[in-house]
Design an enzyme around this catalytic site. Structure first.
Site, PDB file in Angstrom:
ATOM      1  N   HIS A   1      -9.162  -4.688  11.284  1.00  0.00           N
ATOM      2  CA  HIS A   1      -9.798  -4.588   9.965  1.00  0.00           C
ATOM      3  C   HIS A   1     -11.080  -3.761   9.974  1.00  0.00           C
ATOM      4  O   HIS A   1     -11.872  -3.868   9.053  1.00  0.00           O
ATOM      5  CB  HIS A   1     -10.129  -6.001   9.449  1.00  0.00           C
ATOM      6  CG  HIS A   1      -8.967  -6.746   8.888  1.00  0.00           C
ATOM      7  ND1 HIS A   1      -7.762  -6.850   9.537  1.00  0.00           N
ATOM      8  CD2 HIS A   1      -8.805  -7.425   7.721  1.00  0.00           C
ATOM      9  CE1 HIS A   1      -6.926  -7.573   8.799  1.00  0.00           C
ATOM     10  NE2 HIS A   1      -7.536  -7.936   7.701  1.00  0.00           N
TER      11      HIS A   1
ATOM     12  N   GLU B   1       0.808  -1.221   0.000  1.00  0.00           N
ATOM     13  CA  GLU B   1       0.000   0.000   0.000  1.00  0.00           C
ATOM     14  C   GLU B   1       0.838   1.266   0.000  1.00  0.00           C
ATOM     15  O   GLU B   1       0.521   2.238  -0.688  1.00  0.00           O
ATOM     16  CB  GLU B   1      -0.959   0.009   1.193  1.00  0.00           C
ATOM     17  CG  GLU B   1      -2.146  -0.943   1.083  1.00  0.00           C
ATOM     18  CD  GLU B   1      -1.832  -2.374   1.462  1.00  0.00           C
ATOM     19  OE1 GLU B   1      -0.664  -2.674   1.792  1.00  0.00           O
ATOM     20  OE2 GLU B   1      -2.747  -3.206   1.448  1.00  0.00           O
TER      21      GLU B   1
HETATM   22  C1  LIG Z   1      -1.605  -4.507   4.663  1.00  0.00           C
HETATM   23  C2  LIG Z   1      -2.701  -5.387   4.204  1.00  0.00           C
HETATM   24  N1  LIG Z   1      -3.150  -5.273   2.941  1.00  0.00           N
HETATM   25  C3  LIG Z   1      -4.126  -6.063   2.479  1.00  0.00           C
HETATM   26  C4  LIG Z   1      -4.704  -7.015   3.277  1.00  0.00           C
HETATM   27  C5  LIG Z   1      -5.813  -7.910   2.733  1.00  0.00           C
HETATM   28  N2  LIG Z   1      -5.346  -9.279   2.564  1.00  0.00           N
HETATM   29  C6  LIG Z   1      -5.549 -10.182   3.529  1.00  0.00           C
HETATM   30  S1  LIG Z   1      -4.836 -11.640   3.155  1.00  0.00           S
HETATM   31  C7  LIG Z   1      -4.251 -11.074   1.687  1.00  0.00           C
HETATM   32  C8  LIG Z   1      -3.455 -11.993   0.819  1.00  0.00           C
HETATM   33  C9  LIG Z   1      -2.216 -12.457   1.501  1.00  0.00           C
HETATM   34  O1  LIG Z   1      -1.623 -13.543   0.842  1.00  0.00           O
HETATM   35  P1  LIG Z   1      -0.396 -14.337   1.426  1.00  0.00           P
HETATM   36  O2  LIG Z   1       0.490 -13.401   2.179  1.00  0.00           O
HETATM   37  O3  LIG Z   1       0.222 -15.091   0.336  1.00  0.00           O
HETATM   38  O4  LIG Z   1      -1.006 -15.327   2.506  1.00  0.00           O
HETATM   39  P2  LIG Z   1      -1.990 -16.558   2.292  1.00  0.00           P
HETATM   40  O5  LIG Z   1      -3.366 -15.991   2.320  1.00  0.00           O
HETATM   41  O6  LIG Z   1      -1.637 -17.191   1.004  1.00  0.00           O
HETATM   42  O7  LIG Z   1      -1.767 -17.432   3.459  1.00  0.00           O
HETATM   43  C10 LIG Z   1      -4.626  -9.754   1.503  1.00  0.00           C
HETATM   44  C11 LIG Z   1      -4.318  -8.969   0.321  1.00  0.00           C
HETATM   45  C12 LIG Z   1      -4.247  -7.080   4.610  1.00  0.00           C
HETATM   46  N3  LIG Z   1      -4.769  -7.924   5.480  1.00  0.00           N
HETATM   47  N4  LIG Z   1      -3.228  -6.276   5.030  1.00  0.00           N
END
Ligand SMILES: Cc1ncc(C[n+]2csc(CCOP(=O)(O)OP(=O)(O)O)c2C)c(N)n1
Ligand SMILES: Cc1ncc(C[n+]2csc(CCOP(=O)(O)OP(=O)(O)O)c2C)c(N)n1
Ligand SMILES: [Mg+2]
Ligand SMILES: [Mg+2]
Lengths: 390, 353, 353, 390
Positions: free
Chosen positions: C157, C88
């Site tokens: 959140h 972000e």
């Molecule tokens: C700073 C931030 N940006 C966006 C999100 C929304 N979000 C939650 S999980 C996610 C994807 C994360 O993927 P990854 O790190 O690969 O973990 P996985 O879900 O595959 O375990 C996003 C974009 C968040 N929680 N925090």
């Protein structure tokens, strides 16, 4: 559409050539516990999914199905008082660390008997007695915390000369060298927080391992669409002079054979490390994910490498006990499966039957340890009921 | 008589300072600077408790960008006085993890202006850890550093973060206006088991005052009534308190006498003292170095209205900085800041109708 | 009749929408969802102006985490609908640079809760670029995404960032409560040469209403008077406006009739409409989904006091969320949020004495 | 105390072996302009220091003395309409980019004739006609901006098919491939913002060069005390699949010979790069720095490699024109020195004599381009006087 394969998304080949396997010395019963833990997670997540459909669980809920070997294999490489911290896909870590499944499920049901008294939810599994410093919701934000855990663990023996009074610590205990684990998803590789954390760990020489649970996707984004150098993430570690490894997360014994020596090395040398741990999630990112970003074939391919099936067949086949018979009989396997089902059923019942938090006692408690008058224009903060895990 | 505080999140009961003990006199000739008062507070606490460490940019070898930590590396060594890279989000988060584990970090932000890059850690994790963990872990970190405009530092380096951060429940916010308070409040902050944002002012670090040699702790949530008067209540916190005293001086020459209240802490906010004063004077001017919109001044006005509406002879007025990014140019910055002239004018206005 | 706006920072005069044109009717049977209204606003503007692009996590191939941008990748292609990594701060800053160069970025935060990691870019650079550069460069970026609690998302959140960000001068803040307004306000935001924070609510994305087929732009700074009554003024913005309407419904059954004002934008704040209403009713309740301390509600109360003190028959009251981190548990969250019951109670209280 | 040497803190040796020198084709007059630019910066900063002592300049003021070759050599490798952005140590870039020294000095004097109308100060040198998108005060925060400049420059030819209406752009102009430069200090290597930016640049393939002005210190912190892998910063670029180079910043012609081909490569391929550009600052970090973190010997050692002396002696010695005589005569050198002194003197006078901003017109202007009623509880925003550079 990007197509991942079990060939490309796997551990580095050098692993195969290893001569000494630390797992060789593990008692058969230990491996059976691992299998049980993995089965427990699988069953637990299945029931979570159902409960979510029935609207008994709310909010965001990220299931661990497919990744079981990671939590179990890495945590089994630790001492029980090595601190760990993870992201929001945290049920697996909580259970592998020994959290009572009832407390875990009750948390998601929003009950006062939950590990966070119902205040945290699925993304916030905290378990102090089991040294789990939380699941955390903001992508990447837990990685500086893991760095701080390593800092503190080092500080207690280097500076204080005695351990902080944490659970299980007895008066007169000597402090010891510890390792902390900070789990993160592959999507978290792109958050500045991780980079600042790794630089700090490298500079201060902190015993933290950044475990990337690389399941190939962050939500719908295949790793190479979001992360540069996805084909060799060790380069991320090189940038901070940190040891980097690629480890295969589909076979829990292999994983342990790679990961345990790394933990020992970090503990001994009090240095950080970074692991690209290849794994795969079978289900959607969270409960509402149409999964158009990958094919059914891809998912099936990885299911074909399922770590639970694999361990089960190893224990019931090539892995023999002293008596030359497989460690695990089919009968015992069925027994374990039943036992695990029963444990989760009990957890569901416990969650279902537990009371919701008392609004008067809980809404304004746990905001301050030392509440004082006039902290809020609304009303005074209070102390609520004691956390059930403490 | 110290009090002990028990809470499941505390592995051992916390020993809180004895706030029933009367505070030592503000008068005396042990004249030291504001920065020395801060240093004494940290050093005294660090001598007593090995869990405490200080981390921040240039705090160790450089002896502090503003010389607050001068000599502390020599006394406490590099394992407790720790230079950090320019990674505010990283080391703020490191402090959160370390505090959860059981340490008591003091984090120096060279300026609170730089805390914005660490906003996620200090607003999402620090104030909420106790709640999110259902009471398992608190987050006893003291974050401290320079806050506020003045000195022509321009738009990005002149933040008054209380206007932003005070909205968030879960932290205590302290903002002293003089060396005596600074020492007593910082010691309380370090001893407190909750997270504290401690706001200093680069403009005041050289200010000198008597700071008594004996140990003392100033309780949070108790405003200091610095001047007494019947005509109007002036309420402020941090550096502008000094402008209020100047304004009061000028007004007294005109025969207008004010209560001047130094809030000392924003959360907790000693609204009781404000209300007591307003019930006497019927008038109030709130002076705040932050931008006006949704500021602490708005909050004080609102709370006064909620609790003493019928006691007011005039609507409460507020004096904030002007509602623009902080300008560099001296002439613009001088007009941007709250000052005695504006404060006195506001007081007169409450008395005019 | 559109107006053109000239400013040295604009390489070409900006063409502003014609706000003198009457708005199309809110009644009709073109019923679409809130998310579709947002999508239409973006698509219509993007068709007209190739400088506009949309960037954010999952906005392209995934069609939006909340399906707001569904189909936009197909229409505009991957060079204008751009998936970003979870960075972000990085992509907010990228947008700042791109906007200075001459583009018109729309940045989707999956949730404003995640904007904290980008706080430095959006609070230090975005609102101040014009000032710091002495009028050389503005920063016309629209940042948009989900804001507010509800849905059991827990402490990190569930941010209502208006309580934090409204303090900072230099951005316009928009917060619609229904699909009709959402479309018209988002189009205005995109056309505006200044930076805009546009706050949506995940809880409302499925809300349906008539959205007229003809193009329309809703001006900033004009509240909508949704209900008329003589007894009390209810002021709100964003999702809680809907709770206010429910409360009003209930109160009417008791014979209490309120003016219900939907502010639609927080900065500018249509204080004139509030004051006009308060001069009629003598009473006001401000409803705000943020924490109370130094909130937009505090600001509204303060401005009302500043401008209509003598018209008030009762002190203004505010209804905020409870002053604690957002709890997960349904029972706790339900009590945490403002709701019709609390709003009606506050209105009754203003009428009781 | 850490001791840096001119040996260790220098460009990579391969540079010496270069066969083709792009600088060979440069007219002598061009090199003389470079010398003049560097002299101008040196003189300008000297007078800044004086003015600061006299309290004519306030706030933070970071001088560029010692680093002149960096701004001049890198900017001379660009087209005049390639966008650049830098940190707070920005006078050098402003002057090298062609900002009127009067506007630059007047800014620091807080005058309305300054490049930011006195609103910005030393850290905020913005010059739109010269494509300088600002000096910026928050460490690292300018690096995503530089990434965005590259994004926009690429977008205008790829998507819009016409250039944005920026200064110097004429109707009918074709868009072209550009390169943006984002300068940063070595201390900024440790900010998450840079890492997010580099990942974005790598992923989106953006023509941005991250120029680390590596002067060995961030305030009092020697680079290896704050940054891991300080001995090979190219590793930071490798982590993002970005081309990384180490370039020596003490000889402006050498610098150009290394940097210009890199710019050309980035422009042609529309790819990012990262440069560890070794340089040194002679003065303190800002105006109040006792400099106890380094020895006088160390500073003297680097002063011995002074880039201005070096260029002057090259132009007056080995570097010959067509006529076989040195490009620069001593007489002409003296003339240039005088001219530069005079230019800066005029800038000082201009700054001194310029009016301060009119408070009524300027305090509330430049907050919004489209000010509307009720944006503030305090008063309405307005339009002020036009920026003198526009
Ligand atoms: C700073 C931030 N940006 C966006 C999100 C929304 N979000 C939650 S999980 C996610 C994807 C994360 O993927 P990854 O790190 O690969 O973990 P996985 O879900 O595959 O375990 C996003 C974009 C968040 N929680 N925090
Ligand atoms: C985020 C942030 N943290 C801290 C500071 C204070 N600060 C200003 S300059 C500086 C040192 C930067 O050093 P470097 O990046 O090497 O640049 P140099 O001064 O050597 O040009 C620091 C810590 C800041 N401006 N921004
Ligand atoms: Mg993933
Ligand atoms: Mg440097």
């Amino acid at each position: 559409m990007a197509q991942m394969t079990t060939e490309t998304h796997s551990g580095s080949p050098h692993r195969k050539a290893r001569t000494h396997r630390v797992s060789d010395s593990l008692p058969g019963e230990t491996l059976i516990t691992w299998l049980r833990d993995m089965l427990l997670i699988r069953e637990f997540e299945n029931r979570c999914a159902q409960a979510y459909q029935q609207a008994k669980i709310g909010g965001f809920c990220h299931l661990y199905t497919g990744q079981e070997a990671v939590a179990v294999g890495t945590i089994q490489s630790l001492e029980r008082d090595d601190p760990i911290v993870t992201a929001y896909r945290d049920h697996g870590h909580a259970l592998a660390r020994g959290m009572d499944p009832g407390a875990c499920m009750a948390e998601m049901f929003g009950k006062i008997t939950g590990c966070a008294k119902g205040k945290g939810g699925s993304m916030h599994m905290f378990d102090k007695p089991n040294w789990l410093f939380g699941g955390h919701g903001i992508v990447g934000a837990q990685t500086p915390l893991g760095t701080g855990l390593a800092f503190a663990a080092r500080y207690e023996w280097e500076v204080m000369g005695k351990p902080c009074p944490n659970p299980g610590v007895k008066p007169g205990d000597k402090p010891k060298k510890k390792v902390s684990l900070a789990y993160l998803g592959d999507g978290a590789l792109n958050q500045g927080a991780l980079h600042e954390a790794m630089n700090l760990a490298g500079l201060y020489s902190l015993p933290v391992i950044y475990v990337v649970e690389n399941n190939g996707y962050s939500m719908g984004t295949a790793i190479e669409r979001g992360t540069t150098m996805a084909h060799d993430l060790r380069k991320k570690a090189d940038a901070y002079g940190i040891r980097g490894e690629i480890i295969d997360g589909f076979d829990v014994i292999d994983l342990y054979d790679d990961f345990k020596p790394l933990v020992d090395w970090c503990r001994e040398n009090q240095r950080p490390a970074f692991v690209d741990l290849k794994t795969y999630r079978y289900l959607g990112h969270s409960m509402s994910d149409p999964q158009k970003y990958r094919t059914k074939e891809e998912v099936d391919q990885f299911k074909g490498k399922d770590s639970i099936d694999r361990l089960a067949s190893q224990l019931m086949g090539e892995r023999k006990g002293k008596d030359g018979k497989p460690i695990l009989s089919e009968a015992r396997f069925t027994e374990i499966q039943t036992e695990v089902k029963e444990a989760v059923r009990k957890a569901m019942d416990f969650a279902e039957e537990s009371p919701t938090p008392d609004v008067e006692a809980e809404l304004y408690s746990d905001v301050f340890i030392n509440p004082q008058p006039n902290l809020s224009p609304t009303r005074d903060y209070i102390h609520g009921v004691k956390n059930p895990l403490l | 008589m110290t009090t002990t505080l028990e809470h499941p999140a505390l592995p051992e009961p916390a020993i809180l300072p004895d706030f029933t003990k009367p505070l030592p006199s503000r008068e005396g000739d042990r004249i030291i600077q504001f920065r020395e008062a801060l240093r004494e507070a940290m050093s005294e606490e660090m001598r007593k408790d090995s869990r405490i460490f200080l981390m921040g940019e240039e705090v160790a070898q450089y002896n502090g960008a503003y010389k607050i930590s001068q000599g502390m590396l020599d006394e406490f060594g590099p394992l407790r006085i720790i230079d950090s890279p320019i990674s505010e989000n990283g080391f703020a988060g490191l402090a959160v993890g370390a505090a959860m584990y059981g340490l008591r970090p003091i984090i120096e932000f060279m300026s609170w202006s730089f805390s914005l890059v660490a906003a996620d850690q200090i607003l999402n994790n620090v104030p909420k850890m106790l709640y999110m963990s259902g009471g398992q872990w608190g987050c006893p970190v003291v974050f401290r550093g320079n806050d506020g405009a003045g000195g022509q530092l321009g738009s990005t380096h002149s933040w008054c973060v209380e206007g932003l951060y005070a909205n968030v429940p879960g932290v205590k916010i302290v903002i002293p206006s003089n060396p005596y308070d600074a020492k007593g409040l910082l010691k309380t902050a370090i001893a407190d088991p909750d997270p504290v944002f401690f706001l200093e002012s680069e403009r005041m670090l050289g200010d000198k005052a008597h700071v008594p040699p004996e140990e003392y702790y100033i309780p949070f949530g108790q405003a200091a009534l610095l001047r007494e008067g019947k005509d109007c209540t002036i309420v402020s916190f941090g550096r502008p308190v000094n402008f209020c005293l100047e304004a009061d001086e000028a007004l007294r020459a005109e025969g207008i006498e004010c209560d001047v209240l130094d809030m000392r802490t924003i959360r907790p906010l000693d609204i009781d003292s404000i209300i007591a004063s307003v019930k006497k004077t019927g008038r109030i001017v709130v002076v705040d170095q932050c931008w006006p919109f949704a500021s602490v001044a708005s909050e004080v006005v609102t709370q006064v209205i909620e609790r003493a509406f019928d006691w007011l002879d005039h609507q409460p007025l507020r004096v904030n900085t002007e509602d623009v990014p902080t300008p560099y140019s001296k002439v613009l910055e001088a007009e941007y800041l709250p000052n005695p002239r504006k404060i006195a004018a506001a007081v007169r206005k409450t008395l005019a109708s």
